[in-house]
Design a protein around this motif. Structure first.
Motif, PDB file in Angstrom:
ATOM      1  N   LEU A  10       0.831  -1.198   0.000  1.00 37.17           N
ATOM      2  CA  LEU A  10       0.000   0.000   0.000  1.00 37.17           C
ATOM      3  C   LEU A  10       0.864   1.246   0.000  1.00 37.17           C
ATOM      4  CD1 LEU A  10      -2.859   1.297   0.367  1.00 37.17           C
ATOM      5  CD2 LEU A  10      -2.463   1.129   2.842  1.00 37.17           C
TER       6      LEU A  10
ATOM      7  N   ASP B  74       1.383   5.546   0.066  1.00 36.02           N
ATOM      8  CA  ASP B  74       0.788   6.646   0.820  1.00 36.02           C
ATOM      9  C   ASP B  74      -0.384   7.273   0.072  1.00 36.02           C
ATOM     10  OD1 ASP B  74       4.007   7.817   2.079  1.00 36.02           O
ATOM     11  OD2 ASP B  74       2.628   6.271   2.815  1.00 36.02           O
TER      12      ASP B  74
ATOM     13  N   ARG C 192      -3.689   0.971   6.307  1.00 39.04           N
ATOM     14  CA  ARG C 192      -2.343   1.285   6.816  1.00 39.04           C
ATOM     15  C   ARG C 192      -2.260   0.916   8.299  1.00 39.04           C
ATOM     16  NH1 ARG C 192       1.474   1.774   4.321  1.00 39.04           N
ATOM     17  NH2 ARG C 192       0.848   3.498   2.971  1.00 39.04           N
TER      18      ARG C 192
ATOM     19  N   THR D 143      -7.288   4.143   2.977  1.00 43.19           N
ATOM     20  CA  THR D 143      -5.836   4.066   3.127  1.00 43.19           C
ATOM     21  C   THR D 143      -5.456   4.100   4.595  1.00 43.19           C
ATOM     22  OG1 THR D 143      -5.576   5.221   1.020  1.00 43.19           O
ATOM     23  CG2 THR D 143      -3.647   5.129   2.455  1.00 43.19           C
TER      24      THR D 143
ATOM     25  N   LEU E 192      -3.021   0.310  -4.031  1.00 40.05           N
ATOM     26  CA  LEU E 192      -2.847  -0.988  -3.382  1.00 40.05           C
ATOM     27  C   LEU E 192      -2.561  -2.054  -4.427  1.00 40.05           C
ATOM     28  CD1 LEU E 192      -3.103  -2.848  -0.884  1.00 40.05           C
ATOM     29  CD2 LEU E 192      -5.558  -3.000  -1.374  1.00 40.05           C
TER      30      LEU E 192
ATOM     31  N   THR F 235      -7.436   1.318  -5.946  1.00 36.86           N
ATOM     32  CA  THR F 235      -7.174   2.666  -5.419  1.00 36.86           C
ATOM     33  C   THR F 235      -8.102   2.889  -4.241  1.00 36.86           C
ATOM     34  OG1 THR F 235      -6.636   3.416  -7.646  1.00 36.86           O
ATOM     35  CG2 THR F 235      -7.044   5.102  -5.991  1.00 36.86           C
TER      36      THR F 235
ATOM     37  N   GLY G 297      -2.594   5.689  -1.554  1.00 36.76           N
ATOM     38  CA  GLY G 297      -3.755   4.801  -1.586  1.00 36.76           C
ATOM     39  C   GLY G 297      -3.738   3.775  -2.695  1.00 36.76           C
TER      40      GLY G 297
ATOM     41  N   LYS H  88      -8.983   8.129   1.072  1.00 31.07           N
ATOM     42  CA  LYS H  88      -8.087   8.542   2.163  1.00 31.07           C
ATOM     43  C   LYS H  88      -8.394   7.743   3.428  1.00 31.07           C
ATOM     44  CE  LYS H  88      -6.688  13.221   0.953  1.00 31.07           C
ATOM     45  NZ  LYS H  88      -6.940  14.647   1.109  1.00 31.07           N
TER      46      LYS H  88
END
Lengths: 82, 352
Positions: free
Chosen positions: A7, A9, A33, A29, A13, A23, A11, A26
């Motif tokens: 992943l 930053d 994360r 992600t 993947l 994708t 977004g 936010k």
């Protein structure tokens, strides 16, 4: 559990086992994360609520939906987060 | 390593490029000082004209003319441009080159090819025998006669893949569709035509080199990201899946495969299990991706052919992309003339 997921930053993947790419938003992600970094599904709603200023119930529902989506796409095993 | 001369076939490149140019690119990447002899079948093979690819190009007789004719041509080429290693890259070449291996060795030309038995075992009409060795394969029916088509549904469930002996596969939902594809494939590639049960799922392609003793020298697995209208990869990405790696290792052990190959594996949508769909007995056209993944399999093959030890490679990394491009190259009429009239094109001095 999540070793196969790369992943970025931004977004993006990449599932290293299947070659599929996605994708994430936010918040998506942020959630993934957190899991990759060792967080648990149980603590995700609290962390989401604290970071994105949403109420607890909205956060809980969003995490649940996110969980369904990841399982539906085969990105995590069905029993994860249950 | 001392300079060596490596002959590679498969210089064709229409909408379905041959593996020759990418194999050559991979070899040059590892050894820029080697001499490359391109062996083509047509004066219009684009690989013959590409800058930085072949130092010498020779036109060859078609494999269908037999091992003896091919061997005679190679002997003449070798007398003029001595070859150290030969890598065939087209399916139809494998049988005659395997037959020629002792003769080539006697001439000083090294190869790294499967045995005749290994080549037979991976044939599309023999693939089901691998299930006895633990390799999951779809059910298949071999067709040598159109009269058997009417009763097909007694032996196999539709839809099925109708596959030519060397190339091409079409999906068929009924005996009538099977008949149409059967006639077309029989006319183009001969018999047999193989029907294979369709496995819904995701296809993964793996290029590998086996050591002939059941071991795997190296492999790179790829998922197609872009397809041509013929279903060929025009873009892909490497993947790293321990389950797929184990399946590849099992298959190579079952075959005792020696040399390059491409495995087409379907991961079933319902069960997630791997099925071996096909084994191509040579490098695929996307083999240059192995260089990008740090696992230069064509160069490893050259080394193995020369008797050098190559340690088994670790699993290839995931996330390396390739995207194919088609470009126009401006060629000299003199080069075309040379290939058309004499069947040779030289960019370096020859021995004679």
């Amino acid at each position: 559990m999540y070793e196969h997921l790369a992943l970025s930053d931004s977004g993006f993947l990449f599932d290293t086992r299947t070659g599929n790419t996605y994708t994430l938003s936010k918040t998506g992600t942020f959630l993934l994360r957190t899991l990759i970094a060792g967080g648990t599904w149980q603590e995700l709603p609290t962390q989401l609520a604290a970071t994105y200023e949403v109420d607890d119930e909205t956060a809980r529902r969003d995490v649940e939906q996110f969980s369904f989506r990841l399982k539906d796409l085969g990105l995590v095993a069905p029993e994860v987060g249950s | 390593m001392k300079p060596c001369t490596i002959a590679v076939t498969g210089l064709n490149a229409t909408d379905n490029p041959g593996p020759g140019v990418p194999v050559i690119r991979a070899i040059r990447q590892a050894n820029p000082n080697c001499t490359i002899v391109g062996l083509g079948y047509d004066a219009l093979d684009p690989g013959a004209y590409m800058e930085g690819i072949a130092d010498h190009v020779y036109l060859m007789p078609f494999p269908s003319q037999g091992a003896e004719v091919v061997g005679q041509r190679l002997a003449a080429i070798h007398a003029q441009t001595p070859i150290d290693v030969l890598i065939p890259t087209l399916d139809s070449e494998l049988a005659p080159y395997i037959k020629l291996e002792p003769v080539l060795r006697g001439m000083g030309i090294a190869t790294y090819l499967p045995s005749a038995e290994g080549l037979q075992l991976r044939a599309k009409d023999k693939l089901s025998a691998l299930s006895a060795k633990g390799v999951r394969v779809p059910k298949s029916v071999t067709l040598t006669d159109a009269t058997a088509i009417a009763q097909l549904d007694q032996h196999i469930e539709f839809p099925v893949m109708v596959k030519g002996q060397f190339y091409e596969a079409f999906i068929a939902y009924s005996p009538m569709e099977v008949h149409s594809h059967f006639e077309r494939l029989r006319a183009k590639w001969g018999l047999p035509v193989v029907l294979q049960a369709y496995v819904p799922g995701t296809e993964y392609d793996i290029t590998a080199v086996g050591d002939g003793q059941g071991g795997l020298v190296g492999s790179v697995a790829m998922k197609k990201m872009q397809l041509t209208d013929k279903g060929k990869a025009w873009g892909g990405v490497t993947i790293a899946d321990p389950q797929l790696d184990a399946f590849v290792a099992l298959t190579m052990a079952a075959l005792q495969w020696r040399g390059p190959c491409e495995l087409e594996v379907m991961r079933a949508k319902d069960s997630g299990e791997c099925y071996l769909i096909e084994i191509n007995p040579r490098f695929p056209a996307w083999v240059y991706l192995t260089v990008g993944a740090g696992r230069n399999l064509p160069w490893a093959t050259v080394q193995l052919a020369l008797g050098q030890a190559v340690a088994p490679m670790p699993p290839a990394p995931a996330g390396i992309l390739f995207l194919r491009h088609s470009l126009d190259q401006v060629c000299a009429m003199a080069d075309f003339q040379a290939l058309t009239t004499v069947g040779e094109l030289h960019r370096k001095e020859t021995e004679q």
